[in-house]
Write a protein that holds these residues in place. Structure first.
Motif: not given
Length: 160
Positions: A53, A63-64, A66-68, A70-71
């Motif tokens: 990315e 954003e990155f 937060t997404r990272k 979350a998983n």
């Protein structure tokens, strides 16, 4: 998010002592897992390569991350200084986490950092490889969202 006059010590040019402080500050920040707080360590127009990315700017960093996160559950990270010079630092790192199904992994990587005169990271290149591990193979143990304790082994101490 930050004023032009704001600084993020230690500032370049780095010495061994200040490079070590910068690495530990980055590790502690990421272990806190607050995307908004972590993003403040980067310049407004910071350029990132994370695996495959490519993105730029604090909003994209938030954003990155937060997404990272979350998983990546029970995420714990250790960074270690590899080398430094002037306004650049190279680190190696490993982190452990599990997905929503309880499958653990350890990610190994290297980062190259470049800082502006205010001590904000303006470039971050990260190369990372994941290895599936069994939960019994974990090596990183400390409070879930706090910094790594000073007496916890380093990557070198753990043989990683």
């Amino acid at each position: 998010m930050t004023s032009a006059a704001e600084t993020r010590p230690p500032l370049p040019p780095f010495t061994l002592e200040t490079a070590l402080k910068k690495v530990r500050a980055a590790e502690d920040g990421w272990n806190g897992r607050s995307p908004e707080k972590v993003a403040l360590a980067y310049s407004e127009d910071s350029q990132w390569r994370n695996r495959s990315e490519f993105f730029q700017g604090r909003a994209a960093i938030v954003e990155f991350l937060t997404r990272k996160w979350a998983n990546e559950h029970d995420y714990r990270l250790i960074k270690e200084l590899w080398t430094f010079g002037d306004n650049r630092i190279a680190v190696r790192f490993a982190y452990e986490c599990h997905d929503q199904n309880g499958h653990w992994k350890r990610a190994y990587g290297n980062e190259n950092w470049e800082f502006d005169e205010r001590g904000l990271m303006r470039i971050r290149h990260a190369s990372i490889n994941d290895v599936a591990i069994d939960g019994s193979e974990r090596k990183f143990f400390w409070d879930r969202t706090g910094p790594r304790p000073l007496d916890h082994p380093s990557l070198s101490d753990l043989g990683l």
